[in-house]
Design a protein around this motif. Structure first.
Motif, mmCIF file in Angstrom:
data_model
loop_
_atom_site.group_PDB
_atom_site.id
_atom_site.type_symbol
_atom_site.label_atom_id
_atom_site.label_comp_id
_atom_site.label_asym_id
_atom_site.label_seq_id
_atom_site.Cartn_x
_atom_site.Cartn_y
_atom_site.Cartn_z
ATOM 1 N N HIS A 116 0.841 -1.204 0.000
ATOM 2 C CA HIS A 116 0.000 0.000 0.000
ATOM 3 C C HIS A 116 0.872 1.248 0.000
ATOM 4 N N ASP A 276 6.197 2.761 6.113
ATOM 5 C CA ASP A 276 5.011 1.902 6.083
ATOM 6 C C ASP A 276 4.061 2.519 5.061
ATOM 7 N N ASP A 277 3.934 2.041 3.892
ATOM 8 C CA ASP A 277 4.442 0.780 3.426
ATOM 9 C C ASP A 277 5.256 1.014 2.150
ATOM 10 N N GLU A 307 -5.107 1.669 2.715
ATOM 11 C CA GLU A 307 -4.906 0.575 3.668
ATOM 12 C C GLU A 307 -4.982 1.075 5.098
ATOM 13 N N GLU A 308 -4.423 2.267 5.325
ATOM 14 C CA GLU A 308 -4.347 2.778 6.699
ATOM 15 C C GLU A 308 -5.713 3.144 7.278
ATOM 16 N N ASP A 354 3.740 -5.918 3.426
ATOM 17 C CA ASP A 354 3.547 -4.824 4.367
ATOM 18 C C ASP A 354 4.571 -4.951 5.483
ATOM 19 N N VAL A 355 4.781 -3.867 6.187
ATOM 20 C CA VAL A 355 5.820 -3.834 7.208
ATOM 21 C C VAL A 355 5.394 -4.597 8.462
HETATM 22 MN MN MN Z 1 1.200 -1.016 6.329
#
Ligand code: MN
Ligand code: MN
Length: 478
Positions: A116, A276-277, A307-308, A354-355
């Motif tokens: 993302h 991120d990310d 995403e967040e 993703d992280v």
């Molecule tokens: Mn993320």
């Protein structure tokens, strides 16, 4: 019956058993050659400039478009020659890079990676500007999960996109060049913070206190009501042709000002906003660009938005975006029937990139060290996410995880198995389960961070490099 071999088989020592049987974590720096260290450092130089030019989703897309062009990627709408390297953009906030080498068997699926490109930040409200105590401020509403106290008393930059009624669209960036002004959110001085100091971290700075300071000079130097606000609107009108109502159709993102930096005497970390990310987005982009000339498979790298805030919206993973991407590709090659689409999706393999949270020695108690990410110990392979009994997780199937680790080992990727926090400590989700709904195998894989979601996230350069290597190994060997 076989005779007992008269082997003089050596009896294992504890040491040799340890080497043979134990699953041991290894530092990426241990035993490194100078040449390999240089490769890691050089890779991260480019990564830092990617971070600097890509502080919003729209900027990420623009950067990806520019970086993929020399590799021969063309926008799908702008190429009629059945190009093999495609760029697909969706509302300028989500995108995909696609490499097609086999147009006969689309139903067999694609090797897909997805990250993302939205990051936690402060968005200007749609009606932001006000005066207080003869100063002008703009109100914000934070985007994603932030610790609000981390965003005060630091230089902030404004990265905006404005869509006017007359059809004009344009971007504004202010606060990144050394000659630019910046913005800031003030905090209470410690001398008078008796009450504030008793508050919990979640309320020590309230959401409605996240207002950026934007000016104080009244129009024509006359202190009348709204004179400062009008002076600022006048300035904006002269420079950008906008009026107050135009903020309604704008995306004005307030982000930490300044560049990504090396961290430490030995420069072993990258510190910067938005990792991120975007660390996974960058590594994924690099992997598909690198493989675009040498693979015989069909590869996809998707850049998701939203995403967040839960992957909602038509640019998020919880929309039919992946379906539209695959359908657009099939249509382009004239293979757009529903059956092929459904099969192509369900037979795809997806890395949800993703992280993860690296163990911080100051906050060790939130992790279970055997299964938590160690900084500098390679890319994270996460079989499940979620919280309270893996709830909300796509848990990858064992067979798929076996194929992944085989690919990583084959390509000498340094990887570690990871879990986000101790059982019942909290947890979190990724885009993985939205993709799994289409029937494809999905597993989470990405870089460990320190200070995740803060204005200055930190990652090990070795981990960043192994993330890139992992994504390449996935494309090579799955
Ligand atoms: Mn993320
Ligand atoms: Mn996040």
């Amino acid at each position: 019956m076989a005779t007992k071999a008269k082997s003089r088989k050596k009896v294992d020592t504890l040491k040799s058993l340890e080497e043979k049987l134990l699953f041991q974590k290894k530092s990426a720096w241990e035993g490194l050659k100078v040449k390999e260290e240089k490769e890691i450092i050089d890779f991260c130089e480019e990564y830092k400039s990617f971070l600097d030019s890509s502080k919003t989703e729209r900027e990420v897309i623009t950067t990806i478009e520019a970086l993929s062009k020399p590799y021969g990627f063309k926008e799908i709408q702008k190429t009629g020659k059945k190009s093999r390297k495609l760029l697909l953009k969706y509302d300028s906030v989500a995108a995909a890079l696609v490499v097609i080498n086999n147009t006969r068997n689309f139903a067999d699926g694609f090797l897909m990676n997805g990250a993302h490109i939205d990051s936690p930040r402060l968005d200007l409200k749609q009606n932001p500007l006000y005066e207080a105590e003869d100063m002008a401020y703009m109100k914000t509403h934070y985007y994603g999960g932030i610790k609000k106290y981390q965003w005060v008393t630091r230089p902030l930059a404004l990265h905006g996109f404005i869509a006017l009624e007359n059809g004009k669209r344009f971007s504004i960036t202010l606060g990144e060049d050394s000659g630019d002004p910046v913005f800031t959110i003030n905090d209470l001085l410690p001398h008078l913070a008796k009450n504030q100091n008793t508050k919990k971290a979640t309320t020590v700075i309230e959401g409605e206190q996240l207002n950026i300071l934007v000016g104080s000079i009244p129009y024509k130097f006359k202190s009348e009501k709204n004179a400062i606000k009008l002076a600022i609107l006048n300035k904006l009108n002269r420079e950008y042709g906008i009026k107050e109502e135009d903020f309604v159709s704008a995306e004005m993102q307030v982000v930490p000002a300044g560049s990504a930096r090396d961290v430490g005497f030995d420069r072993s970390f990258v510190g910067g906003y938005g990792q991120d990310d975007r660390v996974c987005a960058y590594c994924g982009m690099k992997a598909i660009l690198d493989m675009s000339g040498s693979s015989s498979k069909n590869l996809v790298m998707v850049f998701f938005d939203k995403e967040e805030i839960g992957s909602m919206g038509n640019s998020g993973a919880n929309s039919n975006l992946i379906e539209r991407i695959v359908n657009d590709v099939l249509q382009f090659y004239g293979k757009g029937d529903y059956n092929t689409l459904i099969q192509a999706l369900s037979n795809s393999k997806f890395l949800s990139s993703d992280v993860n949270a690296g163990i911080d020695p100051e906050w060790k108690e939130v992790n279970e060290p055997m299964n938590a990410a160690k900084i500098g110990y390679g890319v994270c392979l996460t079989k499940f996410t979620g919280s309270r009994g893996k709830s909300g997780s796509n848990e990858a199937h064992a067979e798929f995880v076996a194929d992944i680790r085989k690919a990583f080992n084959k390509d000498k990727v340094l990887w570690q198995t990871t879990e986000l926090g101790k059982v019942d400590q909290g947890g979190g989700g990724t885009i993985a389960y939205f993709l799994a709904q289409y029937g494809m195998d999905v597993v989470d894989c990405g870089t460990a961070l320190l200070s995740m979601h803060s204005p200055f996230e930190v990652a090990s350069k070795a981990d960043i490099f192994h993330t890139y290597k992992a994504y390449k190994a996935f494309y090579k060997y799955l």
